[in-house]
Design a protein around this motif. Sequence first.
Motif, short mmCIF file in Angstrom:
data_model
loop_
_atom_site.label_atom_id
_atom_site.label_comp_id
_atom_site.label_asym_id
_atom_site.label_seq_id
_atom_site.Cartn_x
_atom_site.Cartn_y
_atom_site.Cartn_z
N LEU A 158 10.19 -3.72 -3.58
CA LEU A 158 10.16 -2.66 -2.56
C LEU A 158 11.55 -2.43 -1.97
O LEU A 158 11.94 -1.29 -1.73
CB LEU A 158 9.17 -3.03 -1.44
N ILE A 218 13.83 -0.04 -3.89
CA ILE A 218 13.51 1.39 -3.97
C ILE A 218 14.45 2.13 -3.03
O ILE A 218 14.41 1.93 -1.82
CB ILE A 218 12.04 1.65 -3.60
N ILE A 257 7.07 -8.67 -5.03
CA ILE A 257 6.72 -7.32 -4.57
C ILE A 257 7.67 -6.89 -3.46
O ILE A 257 8.18 -5.76 -3.47
CB ILE A 257 5.26 -7.28 -4.08
N ASP A 260 9.54 6.89 -0.20
CA ASP A 260 8.79 6.27 -1.29
C ASP A 260 8.47 4.81 -0.95
O ASP A 260 7.36 4.33 -1.18
CB ASP A 260 9.58 6.32 -2.60
N ARG A 261 9.46 4.11 -0.40
CA ARG A 261 9.27 2.71 -0.03
C ARG A 261 8.18 2.59 1.04
O ARG A 261 7.28 1.76 0.95
CB ARG A 261 10.60 2.14 0.47
N TYR A 318 0.44 1.71 1.10
CA TYR A 318 -0.57 1.57 0.07
C TYR A 318 -0.92 0.09 -0.15
O TYR A 318 -2.09 -0.28 -0.25
CB TYR A 318 -0.08 2.20 -1.24
N ILE A 319 0.09 -0.77 -0.16
CA ILE A 319 -0.13 -2.20 -0.33
C ILE A 319 -0.93 -2.75 0.85
O ILE A 319 -1.87 -3.54 0.67
CB ILE A 319 1.21 -2.95 -0.51
N LEU A 333 4.66 3.22 -0.46
CA LEU A 333 4.16 2.06 -1.20
C LEU A 333 3.78 0.91 -0.28
O LEU A 333 2.78 0.22 -0.51
CB LEU A 333 5.21 1.60 -2.21
N GLN A 334 4.56 0.69 0.77
CA GLN A 334 4.23 -0.37 1.72
C GLN A 334 2.87 -0.10 2.38
O GLN A 334 2.05 -1.01 2.52
CB GLN A 334 5.32 -0.50 2.79
#
Length: 83
Positions: A58, A61, A54, A66-67, A73-74, A70-71
Motif C-alpha cells: 500500500l 502506491i 500488504i 488509490d491508496r 476496501y481492506i 484500497l485501505q
Amino acid sequence: MAKYHRIIMNGESYYREYRYGSDSYGEMLSEEELVHMLLEEVVDEEIEISEREIESALRRIPDREDRYLLQNYIRCLERVGRE
C-alpha cells in the motif's frame, strides 16, 4: 457432490454417505472427519496473507486516492470477516 445422512447415536453426530443409485451407505464418519474430507475436496488453493506485506505494498502506491480506496476496501473486508 455426495449426499450424507446424519446419524445421532448417544447424542453424538455421525455421517454416512448415501448412494441413491444403489440405495447403500458408505463408511460412518465423525463430523470432524467429514468436514476435513469435504474441505480437501473443495479447497483449490491456500493463500497466506501477511499484513506487513500488504501495508508495504500500500505504501508503494503513488496515487493517494488509490491508496485510500484500497485501505478502505481492506478495512471493509476485515469487518466482513469478523461477522
